[in-house]
Design an enzyme around this catalytic site. Structure first.
Site, PDB file in Angstrom:
ATOM      1  N   GLN A  82      67.770  67.653  34.580  1.00  0.00           N
ATOM      2  CA  GLN A  82      69.084  67.007  34.735  1.00  0.00           C
ATOM      3  C   GLN A  82      70.015  67.322  33.563  1.00  0.00           C
ATOM      4  OE1 GLN A  82      70.701  65.490  37.164  1.00  0.00           O
ATOM      5  NE2 GLN A  82      68.990  66.003  38.500  1.00  0.00           N
ATOM      6  N   SER A  83      69.876  68.492  32.977  1.00  0.00           N
ATOM      7  CA  SER A  83      70.696  68.868  31.821  1.00  0.00           C
ATOM      8  C   SER A  83      72.186  68.961  32.165  1.00  0.00           C
ATOM      9  CB  SER A  83      70.217  70.218  31.294  1.00  0.00           C
ATOM     10  OG  SER A  83      71.161  70.758  30.389  1.00  0.00           O
ATOM     11  N   ASN A  84      72.997  68.211  31.417  1.00  0.00           N
ATOM     12  CA  ASN A  84      74.452  68.323  31.564  1.00  0.00           C
ATOM     13  C   ASN A  84      74.947  69.618  30.948  1.00  0.00           C
ATOM     14  OD1 ASN A  84      74.867  65.557  32.593  1.00  0.00           O
ATOM     15  ND2 ASN A  84      74.057  64.991  30.581  1.00  0.00           N
TER      16      ASN A  84
END
Ligand SMILES: *Cc1c(COP(=O)(O)O)cnc(C)c1O
Length: 335
Positions: A82-84
């Site tokens: 879920q890396s922004n």
């Protein structure tokens, strides 16, 4: 202007707004009974644009400019599923017509929601690390792209090298100028801190401008004892890149590590409660991994009398909102 001699492309909507949080202040007054509650402001880096906002947009303005200067045709970076940072890197690549390869931690999840859904839409190619070593996989992916005739540029984890952190030195200057136009001085900043470029850059920006603003990093995933030395090294490298001669002693890098909870990406009661509090009092949203933890930290610091009543404290919102939709089962009613 800080960092004006560095190559930069326009990716972010700047300057981001600063807003007052009067109803949050009142809510905190009601719950801390007698403790000082400072004036509270929020800096809206959740509104930087670039496929739904966040702090990585600022860093990528400098990092992608460097990639283009090196005539790269491919961006490679790594992060959590879920890396922004990966999502905004994918958006920057799409906008500049570059290929994007994302090296994501762990095995492929069953459902591709939140940031991962956006990575796909933005045209990024995803490589899952599985049980292997992340750095080794990154190197392998870069080598493979090179052998295929590509020119890869590796964006560091979280965009946190001196080039990326320089963006937050400039961001501090932006905030300082906005505050000055309102005739106010920000005494303390509170910000989520993980790969460190945001906090290290802000401190460089503050001291370069002669500001004594305290930068409180709410650590997301590291103990203070491990993290502070990293921040010092990163800030020193950033100051050097910016041709600044600054004394940056370790104790200026304020890291609060009491809010690590169950670890990175584990949503607990403090995060859920902080998210609901800001939503209910100000109509503003936080992300479950970084900014909810950071606001939970600010709330606890108020409880423990960390601030003075007459101080102005700025909560720097670093974005991350798409992750809300990947954590829906942990955030919904009844949790
Ligand atoms: C990456 C990120 C941070 C942390 O910034 P660092 O520069 O890595 O310390 C904070 N909040 C959000 C939403 C992020 O995506």
């Amino acid at each position: 202007m800080i960092a004006e001699h560095l190559p930069r492309i326009a990716l972010a909507h700047l300057p981001t707004p600063i807003e007052e949080l009067p109803r949050l202040r009142q809510a905190l007054r009601d719950e801390v009974a007698g403790m000082p509650v400072p004036r509270l402001l929020i800096k809206r880096d959740d509104q930087t644009g670039l496929a739904m906002g966040g702090n990585k947009a600022r860093k990528l303005e400098f990092l992608v400019a460097e990639a283009l200067q090196q005539e790269a045709d491919t961006l490679i970076t790594a992060g959590a599923p879920q890396s922004n940072h990966c999502r905004q890197t994918a958006a920057a690549a799409a906008k500049m017509g570059l290929r994007c390869l994302l090296v994501l931690g762990g095995p492929a999840p069953m459902l591709e929601g939140g940031n991962l859904l956006l990575d796909r839409m933005l045209g990024a190619e995803v490589v899952w690390v599985g049980e292997r070593d992340r750095s080794a996989v990154m190197a392998e992916v870069a080598e493979k792209a090179r052998r295929a005739g590509g020119r890869p540029y590796v964006v560091p984890y979280g965009g946190s090298n001196a080039v990326g952190a320089a963006a937050y030195a400039a961001a501090f200057q932006e905030m300082h100028q906005q505050a000055s136009a309102w005739d106010l001085e920000v005494d303390q900043v509170v910000v989520a801190s993980s790969s460190g470029g945001t906090q290290a850059g802000m401190l460089v920006g503050a001291r370069a401008m002669g500001s004594r603003t305290r930068i409180n990093g709410i650590s997301i995933d590291k103990k203070t004892s491990n993290f502070q030395a990293e921040l010092v090294a990163l800030a020193d490298a950033t100051a050097t890149l910016l041709d600044l001669e600054l004394e940056l002693p370790m104790e200026e890098f304020i890291v609060h590590d009491s809010y690590l909870g169950g670890g990175y990406g584990v949503v607990g009661e403090p995060e859920r409660s902080a998210l609901s509090l800001l939503a209910a009092t100000e109509g503003l949203l936080l992300d479950p991994v970084y900014t909810a933890r950071a606001l939970a930290g600010l709330r606890d610091l108020v409880r423990r009398g960390h601030f003075r009543e007459e101080e102005t404290v700025l909560f720097w919102h670093t974005g991350g909102l798409p992750a809300l939709f990947a954590y829906a089962d942990l955030l919904g009613p009844g949790q």
